[in-house]
Design an enzyme around this catalytic site. Structure first.
Site, PDB file in Angstrom:
ATOM      1  N   ASP A   1       0.831  -1.210   0.000  1.00  0.00           N
ATOM      2  CA  ASP A   1       0.000   0.000   0.000  1.00  0.00           C
ATOM      3  C   ASP A   1       0.863   1.258   0.000  1.00  0.00           C
ATOM      4  OD1 ASP A   1      -2.313   1.545  -0.008  1.00  0.00           O
ATOM      5  OD2 ASP A   1      -2.492   1.570   2.163  1.00  0.00           O
TER       6      ASP A   1
ATOM      7  N   LYS B   1       3.938   7.682   0.164  1.00  0.00           N
ATOM      8  CA  LYS B   1       3.909   6.929   1.413  1.00  0.00           C
ATOM      9  C   LYS B   1       5.243   6.274   1.756  1.00  0.00           C
ATOM     10  CE  LYS B   1      -0.946   5.539   1.962  1.00  0.00           C
ATOM     11  NZ  LYS B   1      -1.850   4.375   2.108  1.00  0.00           N
TER      12      LYS B   1
END
Length: 703
Positions: A329, A356
């Site tokens: 993710d 991220k």
């Protein structure tokens, strides 16, 4: 990784023809009346004077910077509250905009309000009633994170997938476009972007469903679809929409299309007006585990990528993949700022992003070539980014191919959706950074035995366990970073892991809110705190600034919402309660004298449950249901962080009739609580047992 410019793809999309606003023949441009205040178009350009804030990032380049300097290092100590407006329950973590002396907000489930900027007088409210029509889409997402403006219209995306144009003066809807199928397991939470007579929106859902990501551009005047770009390839037997999808398919293995693929454009979209290019930041794979979705093989384009497409046609130009073969993710859907920098003595047109995975990337926005990348937080998943190939130099077993693996950062991200800012004045970017650790474990999970749980449940194909690194107290930072030298200018520890979006100004200031209720202005050069305000509520939303009648204002929305509240255990110390927390629009100016009522103190108290009897086996089953269905809003371990009620304190868990009426029958759907009609009576009993057990622990002082 980066692919060369494919000029031959400029006409390759097999999509509906573009339509002029009046339905004029192709090649002719219809005359569109100018419905906005004088000069509104110029305000969208990065070099504008900052009078207005008409887009999520103020301008096309998404810098979250304003050149206004009436409020500056010397005068900010005089900054005070001018007006506030109390909002009803619902998501307040949303970026407002301002055009022509009117502030527009989108809170809750896409409820749009217009305020007179100087006084706070409410002008109109528009409620699309999204919860009532969202169905299963209501199970993920938390409402709107922002809105857009173009030519007298405000644009909002709704949870159920509508894109709505609203008359900016009256609050009446002008047109509505359905951006997805009624039963698609997709939803909209991110802000649309408007550009060159069009408005573009993506969607979320790849964490919960087998979906294929895309972004769609619509005519801003009529709502007619102009183009759509898919971010991952579909079923080869049905043919590919264009050569870009055929190219991408070569990087996938197995029957990937049965899993959807993912790659949703749920947040980051930037328009490069100079080259007439739309830049899409794409999300994670569906499911996260590449062993399942692609037999553990391939880069899986265009997951976790920045994809450049022609703004007029949606035709592919170039891409840069942040994480090839992504399995964590680590999506690339965080904001992307455009800047003109001098690097190695040469002027470069660049894109700056802090996704991220913990590295800050500087990329040539004309061709997608990587210029530099360095970590801005502790990163242990990769040693570095190879500047020749653009690929990360990954640590061993990072795809958990040989068993569980622990590293930093986490799927929460080293930087989440609250935007960073770039200041052309200082040359620095200011990043709301997160520093946590995760362990990934897919033991016992294989492509042969994994089947996605239906109904938009969190089901990643791997078990992520997120925690605070041992021995460390700080979980978040505000990081000032030089993108030219890839070095840190300064770093400030923050009170929690999830802090607010950032704004930089020509007054030499950086504004940011925090979960401890502080809203602060820092010196952009050195990070010194110059002003702080007790907002009486957490501040996660990004602030904006603008000028009305010669006076500079700053507006921010206070209150906890969206994904920020997922990690309730990390936010518990701040005493944020869904039911009692304040949600307010706050507007400041020099010499403002406004005040706020005191914050309502909150300590969670478990509901009385004299008939409770422990049943660890049933509670364990209920915990699994909770983690997949409920934790996304009500918090890990049933410890809520303010996004939804803390169920340990709810009387509903004591009464099976009330519990069933809410969970199974949908009694609270209008309030944003989805219906889970597929849960059996036994499932609901197990779920209720888990929540009663957690409440019992709270009563005994074991939160």
């Amino acid at each position: 990784m980066r692919a060369g410019v494919l000029a031959c793809l400029c006409s390759a999309l097999a999509l509906p023809a573009c339509h002029s606003p009046s339905g004029a023949p192709a090649g002719k441009v219809a005359v569109v009346p100018d419905m906005g205040p004088p000069g509104w178009r110029e305000q969208l350009h990065d070099g504008s004077d900052g009078r207005d804030w008409p887009a999520f990032g103020r301008t096309y380049g998404e810098q979250h910077y304003s050149p206004l300097d009436q409020i500056n290092r010397d005068t900010v100590k005089r900054l005070g509250l001018v007006w506030s407006y109390d909002l009803p329950p619902g998501n307040p973590a949303s970026g407002p905009i301002e055009v022509g002396g009117t502030v527009y907000t989108a809170t809750g489930y896409a409820v749009v309000r217009a305020f007179e900027a100087a006084t706070g007088r409410l002008l109109w409210t528009y409620d699309p009633k999204a919860p009532e029509v969202s169905g299963h889409k209501l199970r993920q997402g938390w409402g709107s994170r922002g809105i857009a403006y173009w030519n007298g219209k405000v644009f909002i995306g709704t949870q159920d997938g509508r894109l709505i144009a609203i008359d900016a003066k009256t609050g009446r809807p002008v047109w509505t476009a359905e951006t997805m199928g009624k039963d698609d397991q997709r939803f909209i939470s991110g802000p649309p972007r408007a550009f060159d007579g069009m408005v573009i929106i993506g969607h979320g859902g790849a964490d919960e469903a087998s979906i294929r990501g895309y972004a769609t551009a619509y005519d801003a005047e009529t709502g007619q679809q102009r183009w759509r770009f898919y971010t991952v390839p579909g079923d080869p037997s049905k043919g590919f929409e264009n050569k870009a999808m055929a190219m991408a398919a070569k990087t996938w293995a197995g029957p990937w299309w049965k899993y959807g693929g993912g790659g949703t454009v749920w947040n980051a979209i930037t328009y490069d007006a100079e080259s007439d290019t739309i830049l899409l930041g794409t999300g994670n794979g569906s499911p996260w585990n590449r062993k399942i979705r692609s037999e553990g093989k391939g880069d899986n384009l265009f997951l976790c990528s920045i994809v450049a497409v022609d703004a007029k046609t949606g035709a592919y130009k170039w891409h840069y993949q942040i994480n090839p073969g992504e399995s964590w993710d680590f999506n690339a859907a965080m904001d992307m700022e455009l800047a003109d920098l001098t690097i190695d003595g040469k002027p470069r047109k660049v894109l700056i992003t802090a996704p991220k995975n913990g590295f800050l990337y500087v990329i040539d926005r004309t061709d997608g070539r990587l210029i530099s990348a360095k970590p801005f937080v502790t990163t242990t998943w990769a040693k570095s980014i190879d500047l020749k190939t653009g690929r990360p130099v990954e640590e061993p077993n990072i795809h958990y191919e040989k068993g569980p693996v622990t590293f930093r950062p986490t799927p929460v991200g080293a930087h989440s959706w609250p935007p960073m800012a770039f200041s052309p004045q200082t040359g620095l970017v200011y990043i709301p950074a997160i520093d946590l650790q995760v362990t990934y474990d897919d033991s016992g999970i294989t492509a042969a035995n994994w089947q996605r749980v239906g109904g938009m449940a969190l089901d990643y194909g791997v078990r992520p366990d997120i925690e605070v690194p041992k021995g460390e107290k700080t979980q978040g930072y505000l990081v000032a970073w030089n993108p030219v030298t890839q070095t840190q200018a300064w770093r400030l520890p923050m009170p929690g892991h999830f802090n607010g979006g950032v704004m930089a100004t020509g007054g030499g200031l950086v504004f940011q809110g925090h979960p401890d209720s502080s809203f602060t202005a820092y010196d952009a050069a050195n990070g010194k705190t110059l002003w702080t305000f007790d907002a009486r509520a957490a501040v996660v939303a990004p602030p904006i600034t603008y000028m009305v009648h010669g006076r500079q204002y700053v507006t921010v929305i206070a209150g906890m919402g969206t994904s920020a509240g997922l990690f309730g255990p990390l936010l518990a110390k701040f005493g944020i309660d869904y039911r009692t927390q304040a949600r307010r629009v706050l507007t400041f100016a020099l010499d403002g004298k406004g005040t706020l009522p005191p914050k309502i103190p909150y300590t969670p108290k478990a509901v009385s449950d004299p008939d409770f009897k422990a049943d660890p086996v049933a509670a364990k089953v209920g915990e699994a249901i909770f983690n997949m269905r409920c934790a996304v809003c009500h918090g890990g371990g049933a410890i809520a962080g303010g996004t939804a009620p803390d169920l340990r304190t709810s009387g509903a868990i004591v009464s099976p009739e009330t519990f069933d009426a809410i969970v199974h029958d949908g009694m609270l759907v209008p309030n944003g609580m989805p219906r889970f009609e597929e849960l059996s009576a036994e499932d609901r009993a197990h779920l209720r047992q888990y929540l009663r057990m957690r409440a019992d622990g709270l009563r005994k002082g074991k939160p």
